[in-house]
Design a protein around this motif. Sequence first.
Motif, mmCIF file in Angstrom:
data_model
loop_
_atom_site.group_PDB
_atom_site.id
_atom_site.type_symbol
_atom_site.label_atom_id
_atom_site.label_comp_id
_atom_site.label_asym_id
_atom_site.label_seq_id
_atom_site.Cartn_x
_atom_site.Cartn_y
_atom_site.Cartn_z
ATOM 1 N N PRO A 526 0.832 -1.211 0.000
ATOM 2 C CA PRO A 526 0.000 0.000 0.000
ATOM 3 C C PRO A 526 0.861 1.254 0.000
ATOM 4 N N ASN A 527 0.372 2.300 -0.703
ATOM 5 C CA ASN A 527 1.152 3.532 -0.788
ATOM 6 C C ASN A 527 0.856 4.442 0.399
ATOM 7 N N LEU A 528 1.617 5.518 0.491
ATOM 8 C CA LEU A 528 1.510 6.412 1.645
ATOM 9 C C LEU A 528 0.131 7.058 1.764
ATOM 10 N N ALA A 529 -0.492 7.391 0.635
ATOM 11 C CA ALA A 529 -1.820 8.003 0.685
ATOM 12 C C ALA A 529 -2.829 7.040 1.290
ATOM 13 N N GLU A 530 -2.751 5.775 0.912
ATOM 14 C CA GLU A 530 -3.685 4.777 1.437
ATOM 15 C C GLU A 530 -3.441 4.504 2.919
ATOM 16 N N LEU A 531 -2.202 4.611 3.341
ATOM 17 C CA LEU A 531 -1.857 4.310 4.733
ATOM 18 C C LEU A 531 -2.090 5.484 5.675
ATOM 19 N N THR A 532 -1.932 6.721 5.194
ATOM 20 C CA THR A 532 -1.832 7.863 6.107
ATOM 21 C C THR A 532 -2.847 8.976 5.902
ATOM 22 N N SER A 533 -3.676 8.950 4.860
ATOM 23 C CA SER A 533 -4.579 10.074 4.593
ATOM 24 C C SER A 533 -5.456 10.396 5.797
ATOM 25 N N TYR A 534 -5.621 11.694 6.051
ATOM 26 C CA TYR A 534 -6.577 12.156 7.057
ATOM 27 C C TYR A 534 -6.849 13.628 6.794
ATOM 28 N N GLY A 535 -7.904 13.892 6.007
ATOM 29 C CA GLY A 535 -8.224 15.285 5.728
ATOM 30 C C GLY A 535 -9.147 15.418 4.544
ATOM 31 N N GLY A 536 -9.572 16.662 4.304
ATOM 32 C CA GLY A 536 -10.485 16.947 3.213
ATOM 33 C C GLY A 536 -9.798 16.872 1.867
ATOM 34 N N HIS A 537 -10.514 16.338 0.898
ATOM 35 C CA HIS A 537 -10.038 16.285 -0.475
ATOM 36 C C HIS A 537 -10.942 17.198 -1.281
ATOM 37 N N SER A 538 -10.445 18.448 -1.517
ATOM 38 C CA SER A 538 -11.309 19.484 -2.088
ATOM 39 C C SER A 538 -11.796 19.128 -3.484
#
Length: 754
Positions: A526-538
């Motif tokens: 898994p990539n970093l976005a899949e592992l660590t995302s936490y926030g709004g995606h405008s």
Amino acid sequence: MKNILLSLLSSMAVFTTYSQNTLSGRITDRSTNEPLEQVSVYFPDLEKGTITNENGSFTIGKLPPGIYKVVASYIGFQSFTQNITLQQGKNRLNIALSPSAIEMEEVIVSTPFHKLQRDNVMKVEFAKIATLKSKGPPTLIEGIGKIPGVGVVSTGVGIGKPVIRGLTSNRVLVYTQGIRLENQQFGAEHGLGVNEAGIESVEVIKGPASLLYGSDAMGGVLYLNPEKFLTPNSTEGDVNLSYNSNTQGITSNVGVRSSGEKLRFLARAATNNHIDYTGGDGNKVTNSRFNEKDLKMGVSYQNTIFKSEIRYNYNQSNLGIPETIGTQTTSRTPELPYQKINNHILSSKSKIFFENTSLDLTLGYIGNFRKEFEDHHHDENETDPDNGEEEHSEAALDMKLNTFNYNILYLLPKWGKSETIVGIQGIHQTNANFGEEILIPDATTNDVGVLGTTHFHLNENNDFQFGLRYDYRKIAGKAYGILGEEGYIADLDRDFSSFNGAFGYKNNISKQITARINVATGFRAPNLAELTSYGGHSGANRFEIGNADLKNEQNIQVDLALEFQNEHVELFLNGFHNSIKNYIFIAPDGTFINQNAVYNYLQQDATLYGGEVGFHLHPHPYDWLHIESSYQTVFGKLNHGNPLPLIPANNLTNTLRVAFFNANSWWLRTNAFISLNTTFKQGKIGEFETVTPEYSILDAGFGGELKFMKRSMNINISANNILNKKYIAHLSRLKSDGILNIGRSVTLGVTILL
């Protein structure tokens, strides 16, 4: 000291002996016994070759002793390949080529044993970039999307990434200059980032290639081959210009190549500049404009037992991110939001030849420096008084990705009828953030993989290939923000590992029929976005939450390929079944944060299946006439849920093409085509997609090669979407906004050999 001098003298004596090894011969037309001029004679393993003179004769010197594959190829004739044993001293090989209307075969370099496609156990698609560009696509990735089984996820015209049999982004690996391209490919708006100037051909592996390339190759590989160095004692240059009527796109590049006996050099500079494209309704898509500058350089040194090359590519791209149909303008400067990308690719490839063995060492560095400027930073814009253009000084996103990679392969001594390669590969990667916003944290990734693969040539009709690989990846990410607040990212310390294998069998059922079966496993950490995302995606109006506990994606794919080929007919049938364990996807959980729906990264098993079928007819005695047709289909679904997103619609392409050659005329070659591309309704859609209706696109083109004042010139005119069809491709990221794909465009291209 005496012993050292004796050793040096012995080495010099051996080197001098090797440098006297030559291969000479004569190449003729089997049907007439007449000599053939300008035939390419090439050793793929040695990357050394020459062309025949007016008498059909050739000589290649300074060859190491051992068993090597030699390939002779010429347009209008079937390519010749044979393993020959080079003895010390003079060697001779005479070759008779058989006429054939089938296009000249090329050596496949994305697989480890460098064979012609007909000798490969694994099916690999090959296409020359010049052929793809002659069909009029405005960018390299749009051209590659013409290959059966390959699609493009696009954001307008300037941003696109490959889709291979329904898999894309981090599930497809891209190689350029012999090293893996790392450019934050997890991002939906992050394109390929490679200019077509200085790219000679592309190879596509449509299936798991983790055995050869490690993580991220579970869906396939796009392998871009740079232009070759010239044969010894030759120099040439060229100028290439093209104009696209729809985007008023101006593309130009100039290149020079020069080679001596041992030292070789090449350089190429290119520019690419487009205004907003116009859809089939006559409206320009605001901020779809883009421009780029590109520089490629290379130097190579080669003696009898050693060769090395260093290549460098710098690419600067300014890419507008279209969002709506707004102000109609012909400006070439992107407005907010837009990306500014600086990409550096430095590679070194060296090879040492021993008797019947060799050692390959490839080292690479990629610096991907990506900035994104967004609308809500307009208060920080400054105006340049000299040109009146806005200078956006503050980047919302500013990511610097540095990747160092290595690849060491050793060809073991041949044992019987088998060839074996063992190796070690790896990367060291760091990501750092300097902007106001963060998509992924500062992190360090380390990969290491060991592999072994064997090709066993049982007899003229049966070949086997099998291999095994082990990979280990460690990802360490730094914490960001304040716990409990939006945008907080926890620290990360994960490692992933996987064993993968592959088995393939090729059988020449007859002289005309070849069957292949390949079974391979692949994986993706898994990539970093899949592992660590936490926030709004405008851009998507949602709040994304990653999952630090995600597991490897693991798949097993079965490929079947059947081909029929004679002098005037080619047929192919490819089928595949791909089972993916722990497929990563994103889905809403029914809650909201800051009025945005919350989406979580989840895992579930998935299945994809489908294939391609096609034929190529060039009937006797009208060998100048080519009738081509291909059909491709892919189905994908979660095993306990909805269809997978970004699955290309079924597609049928029918082409009528003519090609003439007259060696005695100032107009040497003539080619023309007309093509109807039908994309069928896509009704099997992912949870956040909408149905895409059927549409058909009509294309046509004309080109030729002529001699003018002792210079060679190629001219191509192509027209795409001739009927100005209003349509939106299923894989367009602008589909949710109702923005059309590009309308009618005419491209004029000229290449002048200096």
